[in-house]
Design a protein around this motif. Sequence first.
Motif, PDB file in Angstrom:
ATOM      1  N   UNK A 182      32.496 -36.392 -15.530  1.00  0.00           N
ATOM      2  CA  UNK A 182      31.386 -36.778 -14.670  1.00  0.00           C
ATOM      3  C   UNK A 182      30.217 -37.294 -15.492  1.00  0.00           C
ATOM      4  N   UNK A 183      29.878 -38.550 -15.296  1.00  0.00           N
ATOM      5  CA  UNK A 183      28.723 -39.156 -15.946  1.00  0.00           C
ATOM      6  C   UNK A 183      27.616 -39.279 -14.899  1.00  0.00           C
ATOM      7  N   UNK A 184      26.571 -38.523 -15.104  1.00  0.00           N
ATOM      8  CA  UNK A 184      25.472 -38.408 -14.143  1.00  0.00           C
ATOM      9  C   UNK A 184      24.337 -39.321 -14.583  1.00  0.00           C
ATOM     10  N   UNK A 185      24.478 -40.610 -14.335  1.00  0.00           N
ATOM     11  CA  UNK A 185      23.502 -41.580 -14.849  1.00  0.00           C
ATOM     12  C   UNK A 185      22.590 -42.054 -13.729  1.00  0.00           C
TER      13      UNK A 185
ATOM     14  N   UNK B 285      19.548 -52.533 -10.485  1.00  0.00           N
ATOM     15  CA  UNK B 285      20.564 -52.707 -11.526  1.00  0.00           C
ATOM     16  C   UNK B 285      21.876 -52.009 -11.192  1.00  0.00           C
ATOM     17  N   UNK B 286      21.963 -51.354 -10.044  1.00  0.00           N
ATOM     18  CA  UNK B 286      23.176 -50.609  -9.703  1.00  0.00           C
ATOM     19  C   UNK B 286      24.439 -51.471  -9.711  1.00  0.00           C
ATOM     20  N   UNK B 287      24.436 -52.627  -9.071  1.00  0.00           N
ATOM     21  CA  UNK B 287      25.664 -53.431  -9.100  1.00  0.00           C
ATOM     22  C   UNK B 287      26.091 -53.799 -10.512  1.00  0.00           C
TER      23      UNK B 287
ATOM     24  N   UNK C 135      30.034 -41.427 -23.744  1.00  0.00           N
ATOM     25  CA  UNK C 135      29.110 -42.273 -24.504  1.00  0.00           C
ATOM     26  C   UNK C 135      29.240 -43.728 -24.094  1.00  0.00           C
ATOM     27  N   UNK C 136      30.463 -44.183 -23.816  1.00  0.00           N
ATOM     28  CA  UNK C 136      30.664 -45.572 -23.401  1.00  0.00           C
ATOM     29  C   UNK C 136      29.946 -45.859 -22.086  1.00  0.00           C
ATOM     30  N   UNK C 137      30.001 -44.917 -21.151  1.00  0.00           N
ATOM     31  CA  UNK C 137      29.309 -45.087 -19.870  1.00  0.00           C
ATOM     32  C   UNK C 137      27.802 -44.983 -20.060  1.00  0.00           C
ATOM     33  N   UNK C 138      27.380 -44.007 -20.846  1.00  0.00           N
ATOM     34  CA  UNK C 138      25.947 -43.805 -21.078  1.00  0.00           C
ATOM     35  C   UNK C 138      25.300 -45.024 -21.732  1.00  0.00           C
ATOM     36  N   UNK C 139      26.029 -45.660 -22.632  1.00  0.00           N
ATOM     37  CA  UNK C 139      25.480 -46.834 -23.293  1.00  0.00           C
ATOM     38  C   UNK C 139      25.209 -47.957 -22.299  1.00  0.00           C
ATOM     39  N   UNK C 140      26.079 -48.117 -21.310  1.00  0.00           N
ATOM     40  CA  UNK C 140      25.855 -49.153 -20.296  1.00  0.00           C
ATOM     41  C   UNK C 140      24.615 -48.834 -19.466  1.00  0.00           C
TER      42      UNK C 140
ATOM     43  N   UNK D  66      21.470 -49.502 -21.611  1.00  0.00           N
ATOM     44  CA  UNK D  66      21.202 -50.934 -21.793  1.00  0.00           C
ATOM     45  C   UNK D  66      20.461 -51.534 -20.609  1.00  0.00           C
ATOM     46  N   UNK D  67      20.526 -50.864 -19.470  1.00  0.00           N
ATOM     47  CA  UNK D  67      19.854 -51.354 -18.268  1.00  0.00           C
ATOM     48  C   UNK D  67      18.590 -50.558 -17.953  1.00  0.00           C
ATOM     49  N   UNK D  68      18.093 -49.831 -18.943  1.00  0.00           N
ATOM     50  CA  UNK D  68      16.866 -49.056 -18.749  1.00  0.00           C
ATOM     51  C   UNK D  68      17.087 -47.763 -18.008  1.00  0.00           C
TER      52      UNK D  68
END
Length: 490
Positions: free
Chosen positions: A363-366, A372-374, A430-435, A438-440
């Motif tokens: 679960x990535x809780x970003x 920027x959601x789309x 980390x891969x998800x968090x980086x995205x 990158x979008x603030x």
Amino acid sequence: MTTDASAAPWADGRSELLERLRDCVGANHVLATADDMAPYTSDWRGRYRGEALAVVFPASTDQVAAVVRACAAAGVRVVPQGGNTGLVGGSVPTGARIADGSAPVVVALRRMNRIREVDPLGNTLVADAGCVLETIQQAADAHGRLYGVSLGAQGSCHIGGNVSTNAGGTGVLKYGNTREQVLGLEVVLPDGRVWNGLRTLRKDNAGYALKQLFIGAEGTLGIVTGVALRLHPKPAAIAAAWLTLDSVNDALAALEAVQSVAGERISGYELLNRAELETVAAQFPDVRLPTDPEAPYAVLLELSDTWARADLAGLLEDALGRLVEAGRLRDAAISASEAQRQAFWFIRHAIAEANRKSGMGLACDVAVPVRALPEFIERASSTIRTRWPNATIVLAAHMGDGNVHFIPRFSFEDWQALEDPAAFADEVRAAVHDEAAALGGTFSAEHGIGRVLPGELARLRAPLELELMRRVRDAIDPASTMNPVIFANG
């Protein structure tokens, strides 16, 4: 294994602490064997486990203070625990073992479950920290009021845990997260003193707003024992709709359109993808999707108003009709009864249990800016599918506030075949968090840091932010008595 912690080889002095703890709360309210403590040294999903010297159950703030003083004097750390419903293991003791004498004491607050006061005129409620969230909601409802935080674990999570993690949930768009509900706090500090900031005032500019330090601090600065909360007028009219859409962009356009006509009447706007809905349907065979099960996305939209004669269904029909004409909706169903509205919400609240049974979900809780959601969902999905094509992506988003629970899920068989599951999980997250970054955005919107994300905190927050956090912690808890998980990486 039923070994008494006080019988361990290192236990010189620890047996004395156990006796002091029994004196503090009563012998029947101290657990010290591994079997007895097991429900409190593991999270509800069984993913994170630790060891504890003891689990104690105080019944009052004075007892909590006495327990903390005893632990501080013995040099033993304290892990506060509410309903233990979190997703990042923050209430589970970690990094310590009974065998080497480093195990903490878990302070479980479930006996502290009293509603202390409800003031309908002032729209406030005061409660013990061990009150279950649903109990808070019911107490407010009994006085014709509403408590604005709602989430899937509300039947078991504690209000103190909600405060300590700044819980969000499905009502943030209308009411705000837990931080916006808290008027005052009562907190046992790491040295056992009690800070009584349990005020119900809406205006109080007398110095620093100390309560804000403890909201979202995950028990690292003290143990919340009492909470003073804002209440809201109880809605007299509620209407819900289930929308199906082809894309996240369509869902965003629908949100913008409904906001323009419904404004603050929007009390929920929850986005789910098809994979998530299929997961719920597979685990709960009695569930029937309201419309169009083949749609890539669905939205649960709810409006509420304190005016009983507000025509919310008519407003929905008008707004959704325009969206259909504009080609933004595939289909929609408006709830025709309270039972149907509750059925809509059951689908949304069933996702945590359905996901738990369906595989190993990370679960990535970003959260990202709403606009920027789309882009985030597209970029994160592309990254995961490219690097780990065996992953299934399920997601549920509190779309109105930009919070996405983006979950790459792996089969139990694939997970068991991994050589280093923990390192793999860190790499995927980390891969998800980086995205998101990158979008603030942020890597932790409402679940907290716990024992899962200290490394990401160190990696993704600026050094000055981390320094300031450590300085606050060191000022209030120089001996690191309280839950040290967040700063495990220094």
